[in-house]
Design an enzyme around this catalytic site. Structure first.
Site, PDB file in Angstrom:
ATOM      1  N   SER A  15     -22.174 -29.402  27.937  1.00 28.10           N
ATOM      2  CA  SER A  15     -21.926 -30.713  27.328  1.00 28.10           C
ATOM      3  C   SER A  15     -23.225 -31.480  27.043  1.00 28.10           C
ATOM      4  O   SER A  15     -24.109 -31.584  27.889  1.00 28.10           O
ATOM      5  CB  SER A  15     -21.035 -31.559  28.246  1.00 28.10           C
ATOM      6  OG  SER A  15     -20.912 -32.858  27.708  1.00 28.10           O
ATOM      7  N   LYS A  16     -23.281 -32.035  25.828  1.00 27.22           N
ATOM      8  CA  LYS A  16     -24.436 -32.845  25.435  1.00 27.22           C
ATOM      9  C   LYS A  16     -24.195 -34.326  25.735  1.00 27.22           C
ATOM     10  O   LYS A  16     -25.057 -35.163  25.472  1.00 27.22           O
ATOM     11  CB  LYS A  16     -24.696 -32.699  23.929  1.00 27.22           C
ATOM     12  CG  LYS A  16     -25.173 -31.322  23.502  1.00 27.22           C
ATOM     13  CD  LYS A  16     -25.427 -31.335  21.983  1.00 27.22           C
ATOM     14  CE  LYS A  16     -26.243 -30.159  21.487  1.00 27.22           C
ATOM     15  NZ  LYS A  16     -25.674 -28.844  21.755  1.00 27.22           N
ATOM     16  N   LYS A  66      -7.756 -32.769  27.972  1.00 25.00           N
ATOM     17  CA  LYS A  66      -7.390 -33.903  27.101  1.00 25.00           C
ATOM     18  C   LYS A  66      -5.890 -34.244  27.197  1.00 25.00           C
ATOM     19  O   LYS A  66      -5.500 -35.396  27.098  1.00 25.00           O
ATOM     20  CB  LYS A  66      -7.790 -33.610  25.654  1.00 25.00           C
ATOM     21  CG  LYS A  66      -9.307 -33.590  25.443  1.00 25.00           C
ATOM     22  CD  LYS A  66      -9.680 -33.360  23.988  1.00 25.00           C
ATOM     23  CE  LYS A  66     -11.182 -33.247  23.827  1.00 25.00           C
ATOM     24  NZ  LYS A  66     -11.599 -33.037  22.431  1.00 25.00           N
ATOM     25  N   ASP A 102     -12.055 -38.601  18.562  1.00 28.74           N
ATOM     26  CA  ASP A 102     -12.474 -37.437  17.759  1.00 28.74           C
ATOM     27  C   ASP A 102     -12.305 -37.678  16.252  1.00 28.74           C
ATOM     28  O   ASP A 102     -13.220 -37.438  15.465  1.00 28.74           O
ATOM     29  CB  ASP A 102     -11.659 -36.189  18.156  1.00 28.74           C
ATOM     30  CG  ASP A 102     -12.162 -35.557  19.446  1.00 28.74           C
ATOM     31  OD1 ASP A 102     -13.333 -35.785  19.813  1.00 28.74           O
ATOM     32  OD2 ASP A 102     -11.386 -34.823  20.087  1.00 28.74           O
ATOM     33  N   GLY A 126      -7.044 -24.243  11.210  1.00 28.72           N
ATOM     34  CA  GLY A 126      -6.806 -24.470  12.635  1.00 28.72           C
ATOM     35  C   GLY A 126      -5.845 -25.630  12.836  1.00 28.72           C
ATOM     36  O   GLY A 126      -5.739 -26.527  11.980  1.00 28.72           O
ATOM     37  N   ASN A 150      -3.072 -22.203   9.783  1.00 27.11           N
ATOM     38  CA  ASN A 150      -3.334 -21.779  11.163  1.00 27.11           C
ATOM     39  C   ASN A 150      -2.846 -20.355  11.387  1.00 27.11           C
ATOM     40  O   ASN A 150      -1.888 -19.905  10.759  1.00 27.11           O
ATOM     41  CB  ASN A 150      -2.622 -22.728  12.142  1.00 27.11           C
ATOM     42  CG  ASN A 150      -3.137 -22.573  13.553  1.00 27.11           C
ATOM     43  OD1 ASN A 150      -4.348 -22.526  13.760  1.00 27.11           O
ATOM     44  ND2 ASN A 150      -2.249 -22.473  14.528  1.00 27.11           N
ATOM     45  N   ARG A 151      -3.559 -19.658  12.305  1.00 25.91           N
ATOM     46  CA  ARG A 151      -3.149 -18.290  12.672  1.00 25.91           C
ATOM     47  C   ARG A 151      -1.675 -18.278  13.085  1.00 25.91           C
ATOM     48  O   ARG A 151      -0.896 -17.499  12.578  1.00 25.91           O
ATOM     49  CB  ARG A 151      -4.041 -17.796  13.815  1.00 25.91           C
ATOM     50  CG  ARG A 151      -3.674 -16.442  14.335  1.00 25.91           C
ATOM     51  CD  ARG A 151      -4.642 -15.997  15.400  1.00 25.91           C
ATOM     52  NE  ARG A 151      -4.715 -16.918  16.541  1.00 25.91           N
ATOM     53  CZ  ARG A 151      -5.490 -16.745  17.589  1.00 25.91           C
ATOM     54  NH1 ARG A 151      -6.293 -15.699  17.648  1.00 25.91           N
ATOM     55  NH2 ARG A 151      -5.502 -17.616  18.587  1.00 25.91           N
ATOM     56  N   GLY A 238     -20.534 -30.004  12.944  1.00 22.16           N
ATOM     57  CA  GLY A 238     -19.877 -31.163  13.551  1.00 22.16           C
ATOM     58  C   GLY A 238     -20.745 -31.982  14.489  1.00 22.16           C
ATOM     59  O   GLY A 238     -20.200 -32.765  15.285  1.00 22.16           O
TER      60      GLY A 238
END
Ligand code: NDP
Length: 273
Positions: A15-16, A66, A102, A126, A150-151, A238
């Protein structure tokens, strides 16, 4: 006053967030300490309760917590409610307030890049938690159309059905059946396309002047952006979204808005035009 913040995740070593928030503190002149804490799923509720009971002011929440954060928060922002997930927590009287920054971070970054979604045809690859958090902010700018591919087709269709027109969901394997090329393609596939060789963007899918945005970021060009290189000069990873979602959490906790993009050059960047 000294602010106490932390990020909870598992894993969390990458994590930044501590670096980003400590630079915001420096920029705004606030006194901040920021911890990076690996918290298992079983221990999440206890760790959150302890953090705020011992004077914590704000938490960033990352994978895989989350959804647990969303369930714990008794007060929720509109963004968190629509996303069904929280990446930011703070105390609210005796309650816990949950927010999701987000999608707001994505919008901030698209604005910075000059790719504001108004009137655009947008293809999203996605249908995971990050994309769920981005849809409502994207729709608030009135794009002409959003197609989620999406898959697992069912997940795309179910997510799209929560919003209705102009959002629709398809299977990733149906990209070639689409009629018109898109103005903006946003990648939210966590495998970075390495595990999904069947996807290949071409002129049929992306407009000549179209833009490609990858939620993933890194010091190296991401596989998705590498794939888009022959198609368009307008490509971005991103990192700007990461910085901006962090700035929005910092603002919520402190009431002070840092400049998210002043840190763009501090991190190694993938290609961006
Ligand atoms: P999720 O695990 O919730 O979703 C993952 C998505 O990727 C699903 O749609 C899944 O499809 C798809 N996927 C995974 N592997 C493959 C594969 N091999 N082939 C095709 N599709 C695949 O992840 P998140 O939505 O939380 O995160 C997505 C990405 O966005 C991550 O890389 C994350 O780091 C990044 N992110 C970046 C942020 C930023 O600030 N820049 C903020 C938040 C996230 P299926 O449903 O079929 O399993």
């Amino acid at each position: 006053m000294k602010y106490r913040f932390a990020v909870f995740g598992d894993p969390v070593a990458h994590s930044k967030s501590p670096t980003i928030h400590l630079r915001f503190a420096e920029e705004t002149g606030l006194d901040v300490c920021y911890e990076k804490v690996r918290v298992s799923e079983d221990d999440f509720a206890r760790a959150v309760t302890d953090f705020f009971a011992t004077g914590g002011h704000g938490l960033n929440i990352t994978v895989p917590h989350k959804w647990s954060a969303f369930k714990m928060a008794s007060q929720l922002s509109a963004e968190a409610l629509v996303a069904g997930a929280c990446n930011t927590l703070m105390p609210f009287g005796q309650d816990l307030y949950g927010h999701n920054t987000d999608g707001l971070g994505l919008l901030d970054d698209l604005d910075r890049l000059g790719w504001s979604p108004e009137g655009l045809r947008i293809l999203i690859l996605g249908a995971g938690g990050a994309i769920a958090g981005c849809l409502s902010p994207l729709l608030s700018r009135r794009p002409r159309e959003i197609v989620i591919a999406n898959r697992s087709k069912d997940k795309a269709v179910n997510l799209a059905s929560r919003f209705g027109h102009p959002v629709s969901g398809i299977g990733l394997d149906c990209l070639d059946d689409l009629d018109l090329p898109f103005d903006l393609v946003i990648n939210g596939i966590s495998a970075g396309l390495s595990g999904s060789a069947e996807i290949e963007l071409n002129e049929h899918i992306l407009n000549t002047n179209g833009a490609c945005y990858d939620l993933i970021y890194g010091a190296q060009e991401t596989p998705f952006l590498r794939m888009c290189r022959p198609l368009t000069a307008h490509r971005s990873d991103g990192l700007g979204m990461l910085l901006s979602q962090a700035a929005r959490a910092f603002e919520l906790w402190t009431g002070v808005s840092p400049d998210p993009f002043s840190q763009l050059s501090d991190f190694g960047r993938a290609s961006e035009n």
